[in-house]
Design an enzyme around this catalytic site. Structure first.
Site, mmCIF file in Angstrom:
data_model
loop_
_atom_site.group_PDB
_atom_site.id
_atom_site.type_symbol
_atom_site.label_atom_id
_atom_site.label_comp_id
_atom_site.label_asym_id
_atom_site.label_seq_id
_atom_site.Cartn_x
_atom_site.Cartn_y
_atom_site.Cartn_z
ATOM 1 N N ASP A 32 0.839 -1.203 0.000
ATOM 2 C CA ASP A 32 0.000 0.000 0.000
ATOM 3 C C ASP A 32 0.874 1.253 0.000
ATOM 4 O O ASP A 32 2.042 1.209 0.391
ATOM 5 C CB ASP A 32 -0.925 -0.009 1.226
ATOM 6 C CG ASP A 32 -2.226 0.729 0.957
ATOM 7 O OD1 ASP A 32 -2.283 1.516 -0.009
ATOM 8 O OD2 ASP A 32 -3.189 0.521 1.724
ATOM 9 N N ALA A 88 1.249 5.600 0.963
ATOM 10 C CA ALA A 88 1.101 6.418 2.177
ATOM 11 C C ALA A 88 1.128 7.881 1.778
ATOM 12 O O ALA A 88 1.642 8.240 0.711
ATOM 13 C CB ALA A 88 2.235 6.120 3.156
ATOM 14 N N LYS A 117 -2.266 7.776 6.333
ATOM 15 C CA LYS A 117 -2.899 7.223 5.146
ATOM 16 C C LYS A 117 -4.341 7.735 5.068
ATOM 17 O O LYS A 117 -4.856 8.280 6.023
ATOM 18 C CB LYS A 117 -2.908 5.686 5.192
ATOM 19 C CG LYS A 117 -1.529 5.106 4.928
ATOM 20 C CD LYS A 117 -1.529 3.600 4.824
ATOM 21 C CE LYS A 117 -2.530 3.009 3.877
ATOM 22 N NZ LYS A 117 -2.470 3.561 2.497
ATOM 23 N N GLY A 118 -4.930 7.544 3.897
ATOM 24 C CA GLY A 118 -6.340 7.910 3.762
ATOM 25 C C GLY A 118 -6.593 9.091 2.854
ATOM 26 O O GLY A 118 -7.728 9.544 2.721
ATOM 27 N N GLU A 139 -8.067 -0.231 4.299
ATOM 28 C CA GLU A 139 -6.604 -0.390 4.251
ATOM 29 C C GLU A 139 -6.067 -0.871 5.597
ATOM 30 O O GLU A 139 -5.181 -1.731 5.654
ATOM 31 C CB GLU A 139 -5.946 0.944 3.872
ATOM 32 C CG GLU A 139 -6.203 1.325 2.413
ATOM 33 C CD GLU A 139 -5.707 2.706 2.049
ATOM 34 O OE1 GLU A 139 -5.465 2.934 0.862
ATOM 35 O OE2 GLU A 139 -5.581 3.577 2.937
ATOM 36 N N LYS A 152 7.084 11.900 0.263
ATOM 37 C CA LYS A 152 6.236 11.465 1.383
ATOM 38 C C LYS A 152 7.015 11.327 2.699
ATOM 39 O O LYS A 152 6.437 11.140 3.745
ATOM 40 C CB LYS A 152 5.615 10.096 1.058
ATOM 41 C CG LYS A 152 4.888 10.024 -0.288
ATOM 42 C CD LYS A 152 3.546 10.660 -0.206
ATOM 43 C CE LYS A 152 2.735 10.595 -1.473
ATOM 44 N NZ LYS A 152 2.351 9.278 -1.902
#
Ligand code: 5RP
Length: 220
Positions: free
Chosen positions: A80, A82, A93-94, A102, A120
């Site tokens: 995933d 970030a 996250k999100g 997730e 990031k």
């Protein structure tokens, strides 16, 4: 090659025959899914479990076989993206609104690989507004309790100015903290507020991180 593509494709190398793979959401994981789709055409046999409807749709287009929690007993590996990663590998996250699924999938997985471009990486989390999934009922009150933790909470809106609705039919509040000194404590405090379903802090979940430094892939 852009950084997202570099790290996204690198992560696909860790996927092996027979694995159940948690498929993250976003523009970095997009490249992982493309690479997996290609390898599946060449004979790789895996099952994917998607973290969002958006990923589910893309995986179907790429003919990645999908399963649900009813079909499996474990997840071998989740990959995933970030929005921010701090020096202790805690995450925000999100950004894409998929944080609840997730987190469920990351938590159920034996290993979580986080993929992220160099932008990031931060010293302290919080410049990126923290996404918090809340139930619609009483969201205004829930937002007040979130504000009491020292942030400016904003209901996420779509381009047409109506509320963004998650895959789980909830709202997202983006909380502007600017600096999150203790992500672990904040994660727990947020989740103890009635009305909060989950928040985008992922603490102690990252097993491997793939990023880019001075143009070179780094696996940490
Ligand atoms: C979605 C997420 C994504 O992983 C995060 O927003 C990063 O996205 P991108 O790879 O597009 O930068 O948490 O809910």
């Amino acid at each position: 090659m852009i950084e997202k593509q570099l790290v996204g494709e690198k992560a696909a190398d860790y996927v092996k025959d027979g694995m159940v793979v948690g498929l993250g959401t976003g523009s970095t994981v997009y490249y992982t899914l493309q690479a997996l789709g290609k390898r599946i055409q060449e004979g790789l046999a895996i099952k994917g479990i998607p973290t969002s409807r958006q990923t589910e749709e893309l995986a179907r287009q790429l003919r990645i076989p999908l399963v649900s929690f009813a079909d499996i007993s474990h997840i071998d590996l989740a990959i995933d993206g970030a929005d921010e990663i701090d020096r202790n590998r805690a995450l925000i996250k999100g950004g894409g609104g998929a944080l609840l699924r997730e987190k469920i999938i990351a938590n159920a997985s034996n290993e979580l690989i986080v993929i992220a471009d160099s932008k990031k990486m931060v010293h302290t989390l919080g410049v990126f507004p923290l996404p918090i999934e809340v139930v619609r009922f009483g969201w205004e009150m829930t937002a007040k309790h979130i504000r009491d933790l020292g942030c400016v909470p904003r209901l996420r809106l779509k381009e047409d100015h109506t509320p963004f609705i998650t895959d789980n039919s909830n709202y997202i509040i983006d909380a502007h903290f600017h600096a999150i000194e203790d992500p672990h404590i904040l994660e727990q405090m947020l989740n103890s507020i009635p009305g909060v379903v989950e928040n985008g802090l992922f603490v102690g979940m990252t097993d491997k991180m793939i990023t880019v430094k001075r143009g070179k892939i780094q696996v940490l």
